[in-house]
Motif scaffolding. Structure first.
Motif, PDB file in Angstrom:
ATOM      1  N   THR A  92      -2.230  12.798   0.092  1.00 40.22           N
ATOM      2  CA  THR A  92      -1.074  11.986   0.496  1.00 40.22           C
ATOM      3  C   THR A  92      -1.475  10.903   1.489  1.00 40.22           C
ATOM      4  O   THR A  92      -0.974   9.775   1.434  1.00 40.22           O
ATOM      5  CB  THR A  92       0.017  12.886   1.109  1.00 40.22           C
ATOM      6  OG1 THR A  92       0.286  13.978   0.232  1.00 40.22           O
ATOM      7  CG2 THR A  92       1.294  12.102   1.334  1.00 40.22           C
ATOM      8  N   VAL A  95      -2.618   7.720  -0.181  1.00 38.46           N
ATOM      9  CA  VAL A  95      -1.562   6.931  -0.816  1.00 38.46           C
ATOM     10  C   VAL A  95      -0.906   6.002   0.198  1.00 38.46           C
ATOM     11  O   VAL A  95      -0.724   4.800  -0.056  1.00 38.46           O
ATOM     12  CB  VAL A  95      -0.506   7.873  -1.451  1.00 38.46           C
ATOM     13  CG1 VAL A  95       0.678   7.062  -1.982  1.00 38.46           C
ATOM     14  CG2 VAL A  95      -1.131   8.704  -2.567  1.00 38.46           C
ATOM     15  N   ILE A 213       6.079   4.173  -3.346  1.00 37.53           N
ATOM     16  CA  ILE A 213       4.897   4.977  -3.662  1.00 37.53           C
ATOM     17  C   ILE A 213       5.272   5.898  -4.820  1.00 37.53           C
ATOM     18  O   ILE A 213       6.383   6.454  -4.857  1.00 37.53           O
ATOM     19  CB  ILE A 213       4.405   5.798  -2.463  1.00 37.53           C
ATOM     20  CG1 ILE A 213       5.500   6.708  -1.918  1.00 37.53           C
ATOM     21  CG2 ILE A 213       3.876   4.898  -1.368  1.00 37.53           C
ATOM     22  CD1 ILE A 213       4.987   7.734  -0.925  1.00 37.53           C
ATOM     23  N   ASP A 214       4.366   6.020  -5.751  1.00 32.52           N
ATOM     24  CA  ASP A 214       4.611   6.866  -6.936  1.00 32.52           C
ATOM     25  C   ASP A 214       5.933   6.518  -7.608  1.00 32.52           C
ATOM     26  O   ASP A 214       6.667   7.409  -8.083  1.00 32.52           O
ATOM     27  CB  ASP A 214       4.592   8.347  -6.547  1.00 32.52           C
ATOM     28  CG  ASP A 214       3.255   8.788  -5.962  1.00 32.52           C
ATOM     29  OD1 ASP A 214       2.235   8.209  -6.367  1.00 32.52           O
ATOM     30  OD2 ASP A 214       3.242   9.685  -5.103  1.00 32.52           O
TER      31      ASP A 214
END
Length: 392
Positions: A92, A95, A213-214
Motif C-alpha cells: 500500500t 501505491v 488509487i485503484d
C-alpha cells in the motif's frame, strides 16, 4: 544491556542552555550496537535503539520485519488512521508514494524556488530594516517554513502565526496542548479538503481530493492522513535544521564568512550540516519475533533508528565529530533510508539552502547575543529555541 540517554528519550525532555544534544549522544558508539531505552517514545514505551548506520539501514529496508504502521498522530485523538504514506507498509505504501512523488519532484521544487526565495527575502529584509538582533527561530526559521507551506497549499499568508503555534504545541507542548493542536490541525485539513471538493483550485489539496488509487477516490481519512503528514513533517524539522545551522555559523565566524563570500559552497555545506545536526529518529514496530545482533526482539516491540546516531557513526564517516563544510561523499541519512526516504527531501533541502544564502547575503556578520543562551532539546525531533542573534 540497558542504557538511558535523557536527551534522547522523551519528546521535549532536558532543555539545556547552550546544550549540544548531538554531541551528548555521540558517545553511544562507545557502547553496544543495540541497547534498550526504557522510555523513548511519546506514549512512554521502551524502545530497542539501533546505533550503527549499517544496522539502521537493515532495519529501514526490511519492511516485512519492521513495520511503519503506528497511527501515532491519530492515537493522540483516540482514533486509528495512518499518516500517509509515512505509516503505511508495502504494497500500500508504494501505491500512495507513486501518487505523491511527482508533487515533490526536483523539477517541481525548482519551479517553486522563486517563491521560496521571495518568502525568505521578505522576512529577512524586514528584520534587517527594523533591528540589529532577532530570535531567529521565532522571527525567521518558523515563519519561513510556514510561509512556504502556505504557498504550496495555495493559501493566504494571514494564518502564518496560527500554524506556527499549532506545530510548536504539537511537538513541544504538554499533553493537553498536543491534543488541542492535533484537533486543530485535523479540523483545518478536513475543512480545507471539503472546500476544495466544492471549489477546486490549482493547489496541493485539490490534487489530493481529486486523486484516485485503484480506480477509486481517496477516503476522508486518507486525505486527512496525507494533509497531516505534509503539515507536521514539513515545518518543524526544516525550521530546526535552519536553527542548528544558524547556531553553528554564529559560533564559527570563519565558516560563516566563507559561505558569505562564496555562496556556491552553501549547497555542499548544507549536506554536512544535515549530517552533523540531524534531527529525527525513526520508529519501527517489530512485525515478528527476531534475533537482531544477538538481541531477542519480540513482535510488537519498538525499534528506533535515530539519524543523529547513524550520521556520527565513525565506521561511516571520517572524524564524524568534526564539521567539514567541504566534506565529499556525504552519504548521510538525515532524510531516512529505504522505501520511506523522506518524500519532501528535495523541498526541505531547497528551503534550507535558500534560507541560508539569503540570510548571509542580507545580514552582516552575526553572533549569539551576549548574555543569552539558546535552548536545545532532544526527543523525537531535536530542536533549538531562544537563539538570539545580533550583528552590527
Amino acid at each position: 544491556m540497558v542504557r538511558d540517554f535523557s536527551l534522547f528519550s522523551s519528546p521535549g525532555m532536558a532543555p539545556t542552555p547552550n546544550g549540544d544534544p548531538h554531541a551528548a549522544v555521540a558517545c553511544v558508539h562507545e557502547g553496544p550496537p543495540i541497547f534498550y531505552s526504557p522510555s523513548n517514545t511519546r506514549d512512554g514505551r521502551g524502545t530497542w535503539v539501533i546505533t550503527r548506520a549499517r544496522d539502521q539501514r537493515r532495519v529501514l529496508q526490511d519492511t516485512r520485519t519492521f513495520s511503519s504502521h503506528r497511527s501515532i498522530f491519530a492515537s493522540a485523538l483516540g482514533e486509528h488512521w495512518p499518516v500517509i504514506p509515512l505509516e503505511l507498509d508495502p504494497p500500500t505504501h508504494g501505491v500512495f508514494r507513486a501518487l505523491l512523488d511527482p508533487l515533490f519532484s526536483s523539477k517541481r521544487v525548482i519551479a517553486l524556488e522563486p517563491t521560496i526565495r521571495e518568502r525568505a527575502r521578505a522576512l529577512i529584509d524586514r528584520i534587517a530594516r527594523e533591528r540589529t538582533s532577532c530570535d531567529v527561530m521565532r522571527d525567521f526559521a518558523l515563519p519561513f517554513t510556514v510561509s512556504v507551506f502556505l504557498s504550496f497549499l495555495g493559501l493566504s499568508q494571514r494564518r502564518s502565526e496560527v500554524f506556527v503555534g499549532w506545530v510548536s504545541d504539537l511537538l513541544h507542548g504538554n499533553a493537553d496542548k498536543r491534543t488541542a493542536a492535533a484537533r486543530s490541525i485535523v479540523g483545518f485539513i478536513d475543512e480545507l479538503a471539503d472546500r476544495r471538493r466544492r471549489t477546486p483550485a490549482f493547489d496541493f489539496m485539490t490534487f489530493v481530493v481529486q486523486a484516485e488509487i485503484d480506480g477509486r477516490s481517496l477516503t476522508e481519512e486518507e486525505v486527512r492522513g496525507i494533509g497531516v503528514l505534509f503539515l507536521v513533517a514539513g515545518l518543524d524539522t526544516v525550521a530546526a535544521a535552519i536553527g542548528f545551522d544558524m547556531a553553528y555559523l554564529a559560533r564559527n565566524p570563519k565558516d560563516q564568512e566563507l559561505l558569505r563570500n562564496e555562496p556556491d559552497r552553501v549547497m555542499l555545506a548544507v549536506e554536512e550540516l544535515l549530517r552533523a545536526y540531524s534531527t529525527v529518529q525513526m520508529i519501527r514496530v517489530a512485525a515478528r519475533d527476531i534475533v537482531f545482533e544477538g538481541v531477542p526482539i519480540r513482535k510488537g516491540d519498538y525499534v528506533s533508528c535515530a539519524t543523529m546516531f547513524a550520521n556520527r557513526d565513525p565506521s561511516e564517516f571520517e572524524c564524524p565529530e568534526t564539521i567539514d563544510l567541504a566534506r565529499r561523499g556525504n552519504h548521510h541519512t538525515a532524510f531516512g533510508y529505504g522505501p520511506h526516504l523522506c518524500i519532501g527531501a528535495h523541498l526541505a533541502r531547497r528551503e534550507i539552502v535558500v534560507g541560508l544564502r539569503e540570510w548571509l547575503a542580507r545580514i552582516p556578520t552575526f553572533r549569539i547575543k551576549e548574555g543569552t543562551a539558546p535552548i536545545t532539546h532532544g526527543g523525537h525531533v531535536f530542536g533549538i529555541r531562544d537563539l538570539i542573534l545580533t550583528w552590527t
